[in-house]
Design a protein around this motif. Structure first.
Motif, mmCIF file in Angstrom:
data_model
loop_
_atom_site.group_PDB
_atom_site.id
_atom_site.type_symbol
_atom_site.label_atom_id
_atom_site.label_comp_id
_atom_site.label_asym_id
_atom_site.label_seq_id
_atom_site.Cartn_x
_atom_site.Cartn_y
_atom_site.Cartn_z
ATOM 1 N N ILE A 44 0.910 -1.238 0.045
ATOM 2 C CA ILE A 44 -0.004 0.064 -0.027
ATOM 3 C C ILE A 44 1.018 1.248 0.067
ATOM 4 O O ILE A 44 0.449 2.264 -0.768
ATOM 5 C CB ILE A 44 -1.004 -0.050 1.295
ATOM 6 N N ASN A 45 2.102 1.273 0.757
ATOM 7 C CA ASN A 45 2.853 2.440 0.981
ATOM 8 C C ASN A 45 3.477 2.492 -0.659
ATOM 9 O O ASN A 45 3.724 3.615 -0.821
ATOM 10 C CB ASN A 45 3.988 2.111 1.774
ATOM 11 N N ALA A 46 3.776 1.476 -1.282
ATOM 12 C CA ALA A 46 4.329 1.615 -2.573
ATOM 13 C C ALA A 46 3.240 2.349 -3.330
ATOM 14 O O ALA A 46 3.824 3.062 -4.347
ATOM 15 C CB ALA A 46 4.793 0.332 -3.209
ATOM 16 N N VAL A 47 2.185 1.898 -3.523
ATOM 17 C CA VAL A 47 0.882 2.568 -4.224
ATOM 18 C C VAL A 47 1.016 3.945 -3.966
ATOM 19 O O VAL A 47 0.845 4.740 -4.691
ATOM 20 C CB VAL A 47 -0.208 1.795 -3.966
ATOM 21 N N LEU A 48 0.885 4.230 -2.712
ATOM 22 C CA LEU A 48 0.839 5.813 -2.232
ATOM 23 C C LEU A 48 2.012 6.440 -2.827
ATOM 24 O O LEU A 48 2.035 7.529 -3.351
ATOM 25 C CB LEU A 48 0.853 5.914 -0.673
ATOM 26 N N ASN A 49 3.324 5.925 -2.649
ATOM 27 C CA ASN A 49 4.522 6.599 -3.391
ATOM 28 C C ASN A 49 4.351 6.843 -4.641
ATOM 29 O O ASN A 49 4.531 7.823 -5.305
ATOM 30 C CB ASN A 49 5.751 5.772 -2.691
ATOM 31 N N ARG A 50 3.896 5.777 -5.253
ATOM 32 C CA ARG A 50 3.848 5.983 -6.785
ATOM 33 C C ARG A 50 2.672 7.057 -7.118
ATOM 34 O O ARG A 50 3.020 7.850 -8.073
ATOM 35 C CB ARG A 50 3.400 4.515 -7.512
ATOM 36 N N ALA A 51 1.691 7.060 -6.601
ATOM 37 C CA ALA A 51 0.631 8.017 -6.779
ATOM 38 C C ALA A 51 1.258 9.284 -6.624
ATOM 39 O O ALA A 51 0.918 10.161 -7.477
ATOM 40 C CB ALA A 51 -0.803 7.617 -6.104
ATOM 41 N N GLN A 52 1.908 9.607 -5.575
ATOM 42 C CA GLN A 52 2.136 11.010 -5.056
ATOM 43 C C GLN A 52 3.356 11.382 -5.935
ATOM 44 O O GLN A 52 3.395 12.658 -6.568
ATOM 45 C CB GLN A 52 2.727 10.945 -4.089
ATOM 46 N N ALA A 53 4.269 10.390 -6.603
ATOM 47 C CA ALA A 53 5.247 10.687 -7.340
ATOM 48 C C ALA A 53 4.855 10.949 -8.934
ATOM 49 O O ALA A 53 5.161 11.961 -9.616
ATOM 50 C CB ALA A 53 6.186 9.450 -7.510
ATOM 51 N N ALA A 54 3.474 10.176 -9.090
ATOM 52 C CA ALA A 54 3.097 10.373 -10.610
ATOM 53 C C ALA A 54 2.330 11.724 -10.542
ATOM 54 O O ALA A 54 2.478 12.658 -11.603
ATOM 55 C CB ALA A 54 1.947 9.266 -10.679
ATOM 56 N N GLU A 55 1.656 12.143 -9.483
ATOM 57 C CA GLU A 55 1.138 13.592 -9.319
ATOM 58 C C GLU A 55 2.362 14.646 -9.759
ATOM 59 O O GLU A 55 2.050 15.683 -10.590
ATOM 60 C CB GLU A 55 0.476 13.925 -8.270
ATOM 61 N N ALA A 56 3.417 14.395 -9.037
ATOM 62 C CA ALA A 56 4.297 15.665 -9.203
ATOM 63 C C ALA A 56 5.003 15.468 -10.359
ATOM 64 O O ALA A 56 5.327 16.415 -11.156
ATOM 65 C CB ALA A 56 5.515 15.186 -8.202
ATOM 66 N N VAL A 85 6.251 7.157 -14.558
ATOM 67 C CA VAL A 85 6.248 6.604 -13.151
ATOM 68 C C VAL A 85 4.473 5.988 -13.102
ATOM 69 O O VAL A 85 4.499 4.874 -12.622
ATOM 70 C CB VAL A 85 6.390 7.341 -11.866
ATOM 71 N N LEU A 86 3.689 6.820 -13.466
ATOM 72 C CA LEU A 86 2.256 6.229 -13.473
ATOM 73 C C LEU A 86 2.072 5.117 -14.585
ATOM 74 O O LEU A 86 1.477 4.218 -14.399
ATOM 75 C CB LEU A 86 1.286 7.619 -13.768
ATOM 76 N N GLY A 87 2.814 5.445 -15.470
ATOM 77 C CA GLY A 87 2.524 4.276 -16.777
ATOM 78 C C GLY A 87 3.299 2.939 -16.400
ATOM 79 O O GLY A 87 2.646 1.992 -16.676
ATOM 80 N N GLN A 88 4.195 3.012 -15.401
ATOM 81 C CA GLN A 88 4.829 1.754 -15.170
ATOM 82 C C GLN A 88 3.792 0.996 -14.244
ATOM 83 O O GLN A 88 3.730 -0.137 -14.079
ATOM 84 C CB GLN A 88 6.161 2.048 -14.552
ATOM 85 N N TRP A 89 3.147 1.690 -13.421
ATOM 86 C CA TRP A 89 2.186 1.254 -12.361
ATOM 87 C C TRP A 89 1.015 0.623 -13.206
ATOM 88 O O TRP A 89 0.509 -0.201 -12.827
ATOM 89 C CB TRP A 89 1.883 2.374 -11.359
ATOM 90 N N LEU A 90 0.590 1.643 -14.012
ATOM 91 C CA LEU A 90 -0.817 1.359 -14.699
ATOM 92 C C LEU A 90 -0.379 -0.215 -15.599
ATOM 93 O O LEU A 90 -1.370 -1.095 -15.847
ATOM 94 C CB LEU A 90 -1.175 2.181 -15.474
ATOM 95 N N TYR A 91 0.621 -0.277 -16.355
ATOM 96 C CA TYR A 91 0.802 -1.282 -17.292
ATOM 97 C C TYR A 91 1.916 -2.486 -16.483
ATOM 98 O O TYR A 91 2.309 -3.192 -17.175
ATOM 99 C CB TYR A 91 1.600 -0.869 -18.448
ATOM 100 N N GLY A 92 1.820 -2.246 -15.156
ATOM 101 C CA GLY A 92 2.846 -3.142 -14.345
ATOM 102 C C GLY A 92 1.932 -3.754 -13.328
ATOM 103 O O GLY A 92 0.854 -4.004 -13.350
ATOM 104 N N GLU A 93 2.659 -4.282 -12.099
ATOM 105 C CA GLU A 93 1.956 -4.844 -11.089
ATOM 106 C C GLU A 93 1.066 -3.691 -10.427
ATOM 107 O O GLU A 93 1.403 -2.791 -10.098
ATOM 108 C CB GLU A 93 3.136 -5.400 -10.130
ATOM 109 N N ASP A 153 -5.437 11.670 -6.424
ATOM 110 C CA ASP A 153 -5.950 12.055 -5.275
ATOM 111 C C ASP A 153 -6.836 11.008 -4.449
ATOM 112 O O ASP A 153 -6.532 10.656 -3.196
ATOM 113 C CB ASP A 153 -6.656 13.266 -5.208
ATOM 114 N N GLU A 154 -7.642 10.368 -5.352
ATOM 115 C CA GLU A 154 -8.583 9.339 -4.704
ATOM 116 C C GLU A 154 -7.711 7.988 -4.460
ATOM 117 O O GLU A 154 -8.019 7.542 -3.433
ATOM 118 C CB GLU A 154 -9.650 8.991 -5.663
ATOM 119 N N VAL A 155 -6.889 7.885 -5.143
ATOM 120 C CA VAL A 155 -6.012 6.564 -5.045
ATOM 121 C C VAL A 155 -5.123 6.950 -3.523
ATOM 122 O O VAL A 155 -5.016 6.095 -2.673
ATOM 123 C CB VAL A 155 -4.927 6.429 -5.981
ATOM 124 N N VAL A 156 -4.589 8.403 -3.590
ATOM 125 C CA VAL A 156 -3.995 8.495 -2.353
ATOM 126 C C VAL A 156 -4.874 8.294 -0.794
ATOM 127 O O VAL A 156 -4.380 7.785 -0.064
ATOM 128 C CB VAL A 156 -3.204 9.940 -2.494
#
Length: 329
Positions: A44-56, A85-93, A153-156
């Motif tokens: 979950i923390n990894a998802v949060l970090n990716r979402a925040q990094a994707a926003e920035a 960053v967001l694409g790696q999450w969307l098309y990855g695990e 933001d909803e993901v975060v």
């Protein structure tokens, strides 16, 4: 009701072992659960970090595109939706199995792809019609970016809730583990204390009592009194000792009676009851002794009778000789 020492000790030993095994099993199970919760929390923390990094990253990407459209600088952002960053999450695990986050992820995928493709279209328009490219940026790209950031933001927010729930769950597991460990430890200690108490009070103490009660035996005293009686193996031991002492005592009294009769000259005696076991040889020797003594005394008596008869004959002959001598004189 018979209470076997072996069975009762075995029950207590088994209970102690089961308590220790239960303690180990509960501790191991809770450690595994805590570890799984930690792994889930890490995801979950990894998802949060990716979402925040994707926003920035996408704000930076949008600013880079804006500078290219309005200031004429070179656009250095990526137009490939799979490399950011967001694409790696969307098309990855996904990194989580939460249905709400997965649903948001599905919503973001086409929007994110469209956002990167729109950058190519805006740059193509820039060379032909800069105002139209700028308008396209404001109307389409900015709107899509705002929508995408809203989804992030909803993901975060959802990730934050899941993270808090996971931490609360972990704390609950730790508290539960502490309580269960204490309960299992108390249970194990209770079983061990019960085992030690039973062995000391029901085994060691009676053995000491039986040993002290048997000490007069080494001084030749067969009158033993045991204060311990129980329906277990030690009780059987006491009963065996009492019966054995009674039997030996009866043999001693029988021997005393026979010796007293022999002292009074009565050789026609025998044991009042058959001797058993190793005492059988004593009975055999005693019967042989009385038979031998009786035979010897009988022979002496017969010899005495013969000697007495011969003495009478000699006395009669002497009287006749004396009488004949007197008559001749």
């Amino acid at each position: 009701m018979r209470k076997s020492i072996i069975w009762l000790v075995g029950v207590r030993v088994a209970a102690a072992l089961l308590s220790v095994l239960l303690f180990s099993g509960v501790t191991t199970a809770n450690i595994i659960r805590v570890k799984n919760t930690q792994n889930e929390n890490a995801g979950i923390n990894a998802v949060l970090n990716r979402a925040q990094a994707a926003e920035a990253a996408h704000y930076k990407w949008s600013g880079n595109l804006s500078n290219a459209l309005y200031a004429g600088t070179e656009f250095t952002g990526s137009t490939d939706p799979t490399t950011c960053v967001l694409g790696q999450w969307l098309y990855g695990e996904a990194g989580t199995e939460d249905a709400e986050i997965l649903a948001l992820r599905e919503k973001m995928e086409p929007l994110h792809k469209q956002l990167h493709e729109s950058a190519v279209h805006a740059l193509d328009l820039l060379s032909a019609n800069a105002p139209e490219a700028q308008a396209y940026y404001q109307d389409t790209i900015s709107a899509n970016l705002t929508t995408l950031v809203g989804l992030l933001d909803e993901v975060v927010e959802r990730g934050t809730v899941l993270n808090e729930d996971s931490m609360a769950h972990m704390n609950g597991l730790i508290r539960t583990m502490h309580v269960l460990c204490v309960i299992c430890l108390i249970l194990a200690l209770a079983c061990l204390i019960s085992l030690v108490w039973y062995v000391f009070t029901r085994v060691v103490k009676p053995i000491i009592l039986i040993t002290n009660s048997s000490r007069p035996l080494q001084e030749g005293n067969l009158e033993l009194t045991f204060a311990y009686h129980s329906k277990n193996e030690l009780g059987d031991l006491v009963n065996t000792l009492e019966k054995s002492m009674d039997l030996i005592h009866s043999y001693v009294e029988d021997l005393n009676r026979i010796m007293s009769q022999l002292a009074q000259g009565n050789f026609d005696v025998a044991t009042s009851a058959p001797f058993i076991g190793d005492f059988k040889s004593i009975e055999t020797s005693l019967d042989s002794l009385t038979a031998t003594l009786s035979g010897t005394i009988s022979n002496i008596y017969h010899a005495e009778q013969k000697v007495s008869g011969h003495a009478e004959q000699l006395s009669s002959g002497a009287q006749q000789l004396s009488q004949g001598a007197t008559e001749q004189a």
